[in-house]
Enzyme design. Structure first.
Site, PDB file in Angstrom:
ATOM      1  CE1 TYR A 124      -2.918  -3.249   0.620  1.00 57.49           C
ATOM      2  CE2 TYR A 124      -4.462  -1.613   1.164  1.00 57.49           C
ATOM      3  CZ  TYR A 124      -4.308  -2.686   0.922  1.00 57.49           C
ATOM      4  OH  TYR A 124      -5.303  -3.415   0.533  1.00 57.49           O
ATOM      5  CE  LYS A 171       2.963 -18.343   0.826  1.00 56.57           C
ATOM      6  NZ  LYS A 171       2.235 -19.291   1.239  1.00 56.57           N
ATOM      7  CG  ASP A 204      -1.037 -20.188   2.735  1.00 58.91           C
ATOM      8  OD1 ASP A 204      -0.292 -19.808   3.600  1.00 58.91           O
ATOM      9  OD2 ASP A 204      -0.309 -21.159   1.745  1.00 58.91           O
ATOM     10  CG  ASP A 228      -7.615  -4.228   2.739  1.00 60.01           C
ATOM     11  OD1 ASP A 228      -8.482  -4.012   3.125  1.00 60.01           O
ATOM     12  OD2 ASP A 228      -7.234  -3.766   1.567  1.00 60.01           O
TER      13      ASP A 228
END
Length: 337
Positions: A124, A171, A204, A228
């Protein structure tokens, strides 16, 4: 005591739900001097800017704002007003409580968690460029300063609100440097709070766990993009974006907002659900020390929802925005009389 608060009604249904929330707050006896400013489409029409300096000056001076939904064009047009506002005011912490409300249908019960999202960097940061035609690069920015700051915010929030566990979402198995830095920062801060349990989950797997056993989560700590996505996923567990609040918090200012869209297709029809913005306003009231009125309003909303007779159509009812607001105000008056 009168509070001076910046009101950003927003686009689409924003003015309608904002007016409903203002009325409910007044019914609860909270005295507010609202300083209204516009952002997004309406601001462009009035001043040529999506984020006028007068609005930023108002929030800076008042330190608190309530904001309705603002339209963000997809794939074209002006950049996100929400992101711009967070950056301009250094609102580095996005706080999204997720819990069940009485009478609101959902796939799960017993959900009670808080999502803490870093709000200023990651993808972002908006650092994109077209290297050659057909090839675009976007930079994922993760810094130790921002990561430590949001981690410390999450742990302090947990301690102050009786939360017992923080799960950092990442991640780092793939993005070993960027997400690795985020994790190292969170681990370092975790050592300062030995009474709060700390664990980690790959994003995930975390998403899978959320839709299987959401009750296992307490506080989730995430970088901007994952935050988000996961915060909207969390909203889906308890009935959708129309029934969850949101806050953007910094050291000097706080902006409380509905996290759903501006829904221009139903603007002006008096059918929008003001619950999300109202719950955000309750976070705002507690932030400024008006805890008792916030509790009164929450009780009123809970009773209206539980009764099921005056629900907006997104919740399976037929009530208009005005009728729903009337019902909440009526419950407030009944409680206070």
């Amino acid at each position: 005591m009168a509070h001076r608060i910046t009101l950003i009604p927003g686009d689409g249904i924003g003015p309608e739900v904002s007016a409903a929330v203002v009325r409910i707050i007044e019914a609860a006896g909270v005295v507010v001097e609202w300083e209204e400013h516009h952002a997004g489409v309406r601001a462009v029409e009035q001043s040529g800017s999506t984020l006028p300096q007068a609005l930023l000056d108002s929030v800076t001076a008042n330190r608190v704002a309530l904001k309705g939904p603002v339209t963000t064009p997809v794939g074209e047009g002006f950049t996100s007003v929400n992101v711009g506002l967070r950056k301009a005011l250094d609102l580095y912490a996005n706080l999204r409580p997720v819990s069940n409300l009485p009478g609101v249908p959902s796939r799960f019960q017993g959900v009670d968690m808080v999502i803490v999202r870093e709000n200023t960097e990651d993808l972002y940061a908006g650092l994109e460029n077209e290297i050659v035609p057909g090839v675009v690069a976007g930079l994922k920015i993760i810094t130790a300063t921002a990561s430590e700051r949001i981690a410390r915010f999450a742990f302090r929030h947990a301690v102050d609100n009786g939360r017992r566990k923080i799960t950092a979402i990442h991640k780092a198995n793939i993005m070993k440097q960027a997400d690795g830095l985020f994790l190292r920062s969170a681990r370092m801060v975790a050592k300062e709070f030995p009474d709060v349990k700390y664990d980690e989950k790959i994003v995930d797997n975390a998403c899978m766990q959320l839709v299987m056993r959401p009750e296992q989560f307490d506080v989730l700590l995430l970088p901007n993009l994952y935050g988000d996505i996961v915060s909207d996923l969390g909203a889906g567990l308890v009935g959708g974006l129309g029934v969850v609040p949101g806050a953007n918090l910094g050291e000097r200012s706080a902006v409380f907002e509905a996290v759903h869209g501006s829904a221009p297709d139903i603007a002006g029809l008096d059918v929008a659900n003001p619950t999300a913005l109202l719950l955000s306003a309750l976070m705002m009231l507690r932030h400024i020390g008006e805890r008792t009125p916030a509790d009164v309003i929450f009780g009123a909303v809970s009773r209206v929802l539980a009764a099921g007779a005056t629900l907006t159509r997104d919740l399976g009812g037929t009530a208009s925005t005005t009728q729903y607001t009337d019902a909440v105000v009526g419950e407030i008056h009944a409680h206070r009389s």
